[in-house]
Design an enzyme around this catalytic site. Structure first.
Site, PDB file in Angstrom:
ATOM      1  N   ASP A   6      15.151  44.415  24.809  1.00 36.70           N
ATOM      2  CA  ASP A   6      13.843  43.990  25.329  1.00 36.70           C
ATOM      3  C   ASP A   6      12.776  44.943  24.812  1.00 36.70           C
ATOM      4  O   ASP A   6      13.082  46.039  24.330  1.00 36.70           O
ATOM      5  CB  ASP A   6      13.850  43.989  26.862  1.00 36.70           C
ATOM      6  CG  ASP A   6      12.537  43.456  27.429  1.00 36.70           C
ATOM      7  OD1 ASP A   6      12.023  42.453  26.908  1.00 36.70           O
ATOM      8  OD2 ASP A   6      11.998  44.064  28.377  1.00 36.70           O
ATOM      9  N   SER A   7      11.528  44.523  24.959  1.00 33.68           N
ATOM     10  CA  SER A   7      10.421  45.388  24.556  1.00 33.68           C
ATOM     11  C   SER A   7      10.367  46.653  25.423  1.00 33.68           C
ATOM     12  O   SER A   7       9.852  47.667  24.983  1.00 33.68           O
ATOM     13  CB  SER A   7       9.104  44.631  24.673  1.00 33.68           C
ATOM     14  OG  SER A   7       8.922  44.159  25.991  1.00 33.68           O
ATOM     15  N   CYS A  69      13.958  39.586  25.689  1.00 33.11           N
ATOM     16  CA  CYS A  69      12.491  39.526  25.640  1.00 33.11           C
ATOM     17  C   CYS A  69      12.038  38.127  25.215  1.00 33.11           C
ATOM     18  O   CYS A  69      12.416  37.643  24.145  1.00 33.11           O
ATOM     19  CB  CYS A  69      12.008  40.564  24.634  1.00 33.11           C
ATOM     20  SG  CYS A  69      10.234  40.582  24.420  1.00 33.11           S
ATOM     21  N   GLU A 151       4.225  46.740  35.059  1.00 30.56           N
ATOM     22  CA  GLU A 151       4.614  48.033  34.489  1.00 30.56           C
ATOM     23  C   GLU A 151       4.043  49.195  35.293  1.00 30.56           C
ATOM     24  O   GLU A 151       4.663  50.245  35.405  1.00 30.56           O
ATOM     25  CB  GLU A 151       4.170  48.127  33.035  1.00 30.56           C
ATOM     26  CG  GLU A 151       5.255  47.596  32.139  1.00 30.56           C
ATOM     27  CD  GLU A 151       4.861  47.541  30.686  1.00 30.56           C
ATOM     28  OE1 GLU A 151       4.201  48.474  30.205  1.00 30.56           O
ATOM     29  OE2 GLU A 151       5.222  46.545  30.048  1.00 30.56           O
ATOM     30  N   CYS A 184       8.381  35.448  30.938  1.00 33.64           N
ATOM     31  CA  CYS A 184       8.243  36.865  30.576  1.00 33.64           C
ATOM     32  C   CYS A 184       9.172  37.656  31.487  1.00 33.64           C
ATOM     33  O   CYS A 184       9.264  37.360  32.691  1.00 33.64           O
ATOM     34  CB  CYS A 184       6.789  37.310  30.760  1.00 33.64           C
ATOM     35  SG  CYS A 184       6.545  39.086  30.572  1.00 33.64           S
ATOM     36  N   HIS A 186       8.931  40.330  32.955  1.00 36.55           N
ATOM     37  CA  HIS A 186       8.336  41.040  34.092  1.00 36.55           C
ATOM     38  C   HIS A 186       8.026  40.142  35.287  1.00 36.55           C
ATOM     39  O   HIS A 186       7.858  40.632  36.400  1.00 36.55           O
ATOM     40  CB  HIS A 186       7.017  41.684  33.655  1.00 36.55           C
ATOM     41  CG  HIS A 186       7.178  42.832  32.726  1.00 36.55           C
ATOM     42  ND1 HIS A 186       7.848  42.739  31.530  1.00 36.55           N
ATOM     43  CD2 HIS A 186       6.751  44.111  32.817  1.00 36.55           C
ATOM     44  CE1 HIS A 186       7.826  43.906  30.922  1.00 36.55           C
ATOM     45  NE2 HIS A 186       7.156  44.762  31.684  1.00 36.55           N
TER      46      HIS A 186
HETATM   47  N1  DGL Z   1       9.402  41.611  27.489  1.00 30.72           N
HETATM   48  C1  DGL Z   1       8.207  40.857  27.230  1.00 30.72           C
HETATM   49  C2  DGL Z   1       8.478  39.363  27.348  1.00 30.72           C
HETATM   50  O1  DGL Z   1       9.421  38.946  27.998  1.00 30.72           O
HETATM   51  C3  DGL Z   1       7.066  41.195  28.153  1.00 30.72           C
HETATM   52  C4  DGL Z   1       6.358  42.486  28.019  1.00 30.72           C
HETATM   53  C5  DGL Z   1       5.705  42.747  26.690  1.00 30.72           C
HETATM   54  O2  DGL Z   1       4.601  42.226  26.420  1.00 30.72           O
HETATM   55  O3  DGL Z   1       6.297  43.507  25.967  1.00 30.72           O
HETATM   56  O4  DGL Z   1       7.738  38.592  26.797  1.00 30.72           O
END
Ligand code: DGL
Length: 274
Positions: A6-7, A69, A151, A184, A186
């Site tokens: 993931d990011s 992600c 975050e 997403c 989050h």
């Molecule tokens: N992990 C990213 C997603 O699911 C969200 C957060 C980001 O912008 O890095 O799109």
């Protein structure tokens, strides 16, 4: 060992579902927190980051990598699959977008709303995947403020409730959306705020469905991974202490020692002195 990428730490929420469904598997999680958020980045940069992170997980010994992600899955999944998991390869790269689309179509009576990062929305990938599955209407809304709010750990604050309400009031204005895909990693943390702003809406978090799909996939492809001891290894490119602190909220339990790995950069650093 199964890789999960993931990011940042949002994908730890996805990992929580994967580990619950597969308690005997070993996992290696890589959060590219040093370069997150991904949501506003251009596609070429994302392809580059995606290659580096997937290669890192292969180097760790994973043969299957799950791209948790949404932004990376929407932009780069096909590219990563073609590059690393083509015919004859002993590796596989799986993503979150098809499970997410399937879960939304299963839940919806006809009109699906998608909230996601700007890059995910611009890619149109969820719209495309849902269109392949049925005649559902899809309306998307980029909700760029939501991931940063989570975050910060502010999901249970007025800031979160106001931002969610503002986005949803607009998205739900015509009253026909019945299901909202949380596109997403989050956003499941915002479920209470979303449910309060839009009572009666069915909320779809792709993660539990992705976990179900991964279980079935491993049964069909036993050569790619085997049961281990339920070990979890966590890597990140940013500050490992901050990652462990924030990540525990997503994983729902304390993280093991988080190992820092370098962000690869192809650009030479410093300046040229003439
Ligand atoms: N992990 C990213 C997603 O699911 C969200 C957060 C980001 O912008 O890095 O799109």
């Amino acid at each position: 060992m199964i890789g999960v990428y993931d990011s940042g730490f949002g994908g730890l929420g996805v990992l929580r579902h994967l580990r619950t469904a597969l308690p005997k598997r070993d996992f290696c999680y890589l959060g590219d927190s040093g370069r997150a958020p991904y949501g506003g980045r251009d596609p070429h940069t994302l392809l580059d980051f995606g290659e580096q992170c997937v290669e890192q997980l292969f180097d760790e010994g994973c043969r299957v990598v799950v791209v948790a992600c949404n932004t990376m899955s929407c932009i780069a999944l096909r590219h990563l699959q073609q590059r690393y998991a083509g015919p004859g390869s002993d590796k596989r790269v799986l993503g979150v977008t098809i499970p997410g689309a399937e879960a939304a179509v299963r839940a919806s009576r006809g009109h699906i709303g998608v909230i996601a990062t700007a890059r995910t929305v611009a890619s149109g990938t969820y719209v495309e995947e849902i269109r392949k599955l049925g005649p559902h209407r899809v309306t998307q809304r980029a909700t760029a403020l939501l991931a940063p709010i989570v975050e910060e750990g502010w999901e249970d604050t007025d800031v979160a409730r106001l931002a969610v309400k503002r986005y949803l009031d607009e998205l739900l204005a015509d009253g026909t959306i019945d299901t909202l895909l949380l596109g997403c990693t989050h956003y499941p943390m915002l479920e209470p705020a979303i449910a309060a702003a839009a009572p009666g809406l069915t909320l779809v978090d792709p993660a539990p469905y992705l976990a179900e799909q991964l279980v079935a996939w491993l049964v069909r492809h036993p050569a790619f991974d085997h049961e281990g001891a339920g070990v979890l290894r966590v890597l990140c490119t940013g500050d490992p202490l901050a990652f462990a602190r924030h990540g525990a909220r997503f994983l729902g339990e304390p993280l093991p020692v988080v190992v820092h790995v370098g962000e690869h950069t192809h650009a030479p650093l410093g300046q040229i002195v003439r």
